[in-house]
Design a protein around this motif. Structure first.
Motif, PDB file in Angstrom:
ATOM      1  N   TYR A  39       0.859  -1.193   0.000  1.00  0.00           N
ATOM      2  CA  TYR A  39       0.000   0.000   0.000  1.00  0.00           C
ATOM      3  C   TYR A  39       0.891   1.237   0.000  1.00  0.00           C
ATOM      4  N   TYR A  40       1.887   1.217   0.891  1.00  0.00           N
ATOM      5  CA  TYR A  40       2.787   2.360   1.015  1.00  0.00           C
ATOM      6  C   TYR A  40       3.493   2.665  -0.307  1.00  0.00           C
ATOM      7  N   ILE A  41       4.049   1.639  -0.938  1.00  0.00           N
ATOM      8  CA  ILE A  41       4.872   1.854  -2.124  1.00  0.00           C
ATOM      9  C   ILE A  41       4.016   2.275  -3.334  1.00  0.00           C
ATOM     10  N   GLN A  43       1.239   4.079  -3.069  1.00  0.00           N
ATOM     11  CA  GLN A  43       0.925   5.484  -2.822  1.00  0.00           C
ATOM     12  C   GLN A  43       2.170   6.356  -3.001  1.00  0.00           C
ATOM     13  N   ASP A  44       3.316   5.812  -2.626  1.00  0.00           N
ATOM     14  CA  ASP A  44       4.544   6.603  -2.711  1.00  0.00           C
ATOM     15  C   ASP A  44       4.983   6.827  -4.163  1.00  0.00           C
ATOM     16  N   ALA A  45       4.628   5.891  -5.041  1.00  0.00           N
ATOM     17  CA  ALA A  45       4.928   6.089  -6.471  1.00  0.00           C
ATOM     18  C   ALA A  45       4.139   7.302  -6.986  1.00  0.00           C
ATOM     19  N   LEU A  46       2.886   7.390  -6.567  1.00  0.00           N
ATOM     20  CA  LEU A  46       2.055   8.539  -6.962  1.00  0.00           C
ATOM     21  C   LEU A  46       2.589   9.814  -6.315  1.00  0.00           C
ATOM     22  N   TYR A  47       2.990   9.658  -5.067  1.00  0.00           N
ATOM     23  CA  TYR A  47       3.521  10.808  -4.332  1.00  0.00           C
ATOM     24  C   TYR A  47       4.770  11.373  -5.002  1.00  0.00           C
ATOM     25  N   LEU A  48       5.742  10.509  -5.272  1.00  0.00           N
ATOM     26  CA  LEU A  48       7.024  10.985  -5.794  1.00  0.00           C
ATOM     27  C   LEU A  48       6.891  11.649  -7.163  1.00  0.00           C
ATOM     28  N   THR A  49       5.963  11.178  -7.964  1.00  0.00           N
ATOM     29  CA  THR A  49       5.734  11.784  -9.278  1.00  0.00           C
ATOM     30  C   THR A  49       5.262  13.239  -9.133  1.00  0.00           C
ATOM     31  N   ALA A 107      -4.129  14.509   0.154  1.00  0.00           N
ATOM     32  CA  ALA A 107      -4.005  15.772   0.893  1.00  0.00           C
ATOM     33  C   ALA A 107      -2.592  16.349   0.759  1.00  0.00           C
ATOM     34  N   TYR A 108      -1.612  15.475   0.909  1.00  0.00           N
ATOM     35  CA  TYR A 108      -0.216  15.930   0.917  1.00  0.00           C
ATOM     36  C   TYR A 108       0.184  16.492  -0.445  1.00  0.00           C
ATOM     37  N   ILE A 109      -0.118  15.730  -1.504  1.00  0.00           N
ATOM     38  CA  ILE A 109       0.235  16.162  -2.851  1.00  0.00           C
ATOM     39  C   ILE A 109      -0.458  17.462  -3.231  1.00  0.00           C
ATOM     40  N   PRO A 130      10.258  19.069   4.696  1.00  0.00           N
ATOM     41  CA  PRO A 130      10.072  17.848   5.502  1.00  0.00           C
ATOM     42  C   PRO A 130      10.249  16.554   4.709  1.00  0.00           C
ATOM     43  N   CYS A 131       9.896  16.579   3.430  1.00  0.00           N
ATOM     44  CA  CYS A 131      10.047  15.373   2.595  1.00  0.00           C
ATOM     45  C   CYS A 131      11.519  14.965   2.541  1.00  0.00           C
ATOM     46  N   PHE A 132      12.385  15.915   2.532  1.00  0.00           N
ATOM     47  CA  PHE A 132      13.818  15.627   2.536  1.00  0.00           C
ATOM     48  C   PHE A 132      14.282  15.241   3.942  1.00  0.00           C
ATOM     49  N   ILE A 134      12.827  14.809   7.064  1.00  0.00           N
ATOM     50  CA  ILE A 134      12.252  13.739   7.892  1.00  0.00           C
ATOM     51  C   ILE A 134      12.695  12.376   7.365  1.00  0.00           C
ATOM     52  N   TYR A 135      12.731  12.228   6.030  1.00  0.00           N
ATOM     53  CA  TYR A 135      13.164  10.943   5.465  1.00  0.00           C
ATOM     54  C   TYR A 135      14.627  10.646   5.772  1.00  0.00           C
ATOM     55  N   ARG A 136      15.458  11.665   5.761  1.00  0.00           N
ATOM     56  CA  ARG A 136      16.861  11.414   6.119  1.00  0.00           C
ATOM     57  C   ARG A 136      16.963  10.970   7.574  1.00  0.00           C
ATOM     58  N   THR A 158      18.455   3.648   0.708  1.00  0.00           N
ATOM     59  CA  THR A 158      18.263   4.848  -0.131  1.00  0.00           C
ATOM     60  C   THR A 158      18.266   6.110   0.715  1.00  0.00           C
ATOM     61  N   TYR A 159      17.491   6.062   1.793  1.00  0.00           N
ATOM     62  CA  TYR A 159      17.330   7.282   2.587  1.00  0.00           C
ATOM     63  C   TYR A 159      18.454   7.487   3.599  1.00  0.00           C
ATOM     64  N   ALA A 160      19.237   6.442   3.844  1.00  0.00           N
ATOM     65  CA  ALA A 160      20.390   6.589   4.748  1.00  0.00           C
ATOM     66  C   ALA A 160      21.673   6.805   3.934  1.00  0.00           C
ATOM     67  N   LEU A 200       1.624  15.892   7.678  1.00  0.00           N
ATOM     68  CA  LEU A 200       1.160  15.035   6.583  1.00  0.00           C
ATOM     69  C   LEU A 200       2.087  13.837   6.360  1.00  0.00           C
ATOM     70  N   GLU A 201       3.367  13.978   6.720  1.00  0.00           N
ATOM     71  CA  GLU A 201       4.279  12.826   6.671  1.00  0.00           C
ATOM     72  C   GLU A 201       3.784  11.735   7.626  1.00  0.00           C
ATOM     73  N   TRP A 202       3.386  12.144   8.816  1.00  0.00           N
ATOM     74  CA  TRP A 202       2.853  11.167   9.788  1.00  0.00           C
ATOM     75  C   TRP A 202       1.603  10.498   9.219  1.00  0.00           C
ATOM     76  N   TYR A 203       0.705  11.312   8.650  1.00  0.00           N
ATOM     77  CA  TYR A 203      -0.528  10.761   8.086  1.00  0.00           C
ATOM     78  C   TYR A 203      -0.256   9.789   6.950  1.00  0.00           C
ATOM     79  N   PHE A 204       0.781  10.068   6.169  1.00  0.00           N
ATOM     80  CA  PHE A 204       1.107   9.197   5.031  1.00  0.00           C
ATOM     81  C   PHE A 204       1.448   7.793   5.533  1.00  0.00           C
ATOM     82  N   TRP A 205       2.267   7.721   6.574  1.00  0.00           N
ATOM     83  CA  TRP A 205       2.603   6.414   7.155  1.00  0.00           C
ATOM     84  C   TRP A 205       1.404   5.789   7.843  1.00  0.00           C
TER      85      TRP A 205
HETATM   86  C1  HMH Z   1       5.572  10.632   1.643  1.00  0.00           C
HETATM   87  C2  HMH Z   1       7.002  10.777   1.310  1.00  0.00           C
HETATM   88  N1  HMH Z   1       7.678  11.813   1.833  1.00  0.00           N
HETATM   89  C3  HMH Z   1       8.974  11.988   1.535  1.00  0.00           C
HETATM   90  C4  HMH Z   1       9.629  11.113   0.721  1.00  0.00           C
HETATM   91  C5  HMH Z   1      11.077  11.296   0.464  1.00  0.00           C
HETATM   92  O1  HMH Z   1      11.318  11.257  -0.809  1.00  0.00           O
HETATM   93  C6  HMH Z   1       8.889  10.042   0.185  1.00  0.00           C
HETATM   94  N2  HMH Z   1       9.434   9.134  -0.640  1.00  0.00           N
HETATM   95  N3  HMH Z   1       7.581   9.905   0.496  1.00  0.00           N
END
Ligand code: HMH
Ligand code: TZE
Length: 216
Positions: A39-41, A43-49, A107-109, A130-132, A134-136, A158-160, A200-205
């Motif tokens: 589910y996450y991945i 949604q995240d494909a749509l998000y990253l685009t 909502a986030y997008i 925050p997208c940068f 918080i993910y780091r 990737t994120y580390a 919104l990062e919290w809500y995404f997870w």
């Molecule tokens: C929701 C979300 N926020 C941030 C990043 C970082 O790129 C990601 N992949 N997805």
């Protein structure tokens, strides 16, 4: 204190809630159900685009060639990360691409696209930060605790990574520079934007963890 340091202090409760969230905990342990990760991945494909679109919007509106270059590079990287990470997981788990954005992603997008289009570049930058960042931080936090056999290893790596860290540092410097040239009222808007996106990062997870769907 740097402006960005102040931003981080202000989202401290949100960041704590992210670190202690079941999604992050189970991702770290490797016990996260693959259906949750799917589910996450998706949604995240749509998000990253669309996140890439938001960064391109900032690139188009930035005033110096240096800033334009930074934003276009981030925008390109978002697509490349989407391809690398998502194609491997899409194949591994035989995930079908999703076209419907679920509530948090939606909502986030929409928030990012509206803010980077209609607010100043400074406020738009604070909204994407925050997208940068918080993910780091989450990536490093998980990386320190996760085992080598963790099924979500390539996501974690990737994120580390060094490359991601460099982008984040660059984005932090950009944001501090915009804040320096901004009025007090503008900085206030930047703080709000940073907080909204962090929430919104919290809500995404949380949407992924609860497999949230539109109820009507
Ligand atoms: C929701 C979300 N926020 C941030 C990043 C970082 O790129 C990601 N992949 N997805
Ligand atoms: C923030 C972000 N997330 C994935 S790629 C990217 C830009 C890094 O250059």
């Amino acid at each position: 204190m740097k402006f960005t340091e102040q931003l981080w202090q202000e989202i401290s409760p949100i960041y704590s809630a992210i670190l202690t969230h079941g999604f992050v905990n189970e991702l770290t342990l490797g016990s996260l159900p693959s259906s949750t990760f799917q589910y996450y991945i998706q949604q995240d494909a749509l998000y990253l685009t669309d996140f890439s679109r938001a960064l391109n919007q900032l690139a188009a509106r930035a005033t110096t060639p240096n800033d334009m270059l930074s934003f276009t590079q981030f925008a390109q990287n978002a697509i490349l990360v989407e391809r690398a990470l998502h194609e491997s997981y899409f194949t591994l788990y035989d995930i079908q691409p999703e076209t419907a954005k679920m509530p948090a992603c939606f909502a986030y997008i929409n928030y990012l696209l509206a803010t980077t289009s209609l607010q100043s570049v400074a406020v738009g930058a604070a909204a994407v930060l925050p997208c940068f960042w918080i993910y780091r931080e989450v990536g490093n936090y998980i990386h320190q605790r996760a085992s080598q056999q963790n099924p979500y290893r390539s996501w974690i790596d990737t994120y580390a990574s060094e490359a991601f860290d460099q982008s984040v540092s660059q984005m932090l410097a950009l944001t501090d520079q915009y804040a320096e040239n901004a009025s007090a009222a503008e900085r206030e808007k930047m703080r709000d934007a940073f907080r909204v996106s962090s929430r919104l990062e919290w809500y995404f997870w949380n949407d992924a963890y609860t497999q949230n769907r539109w109820l009507v």
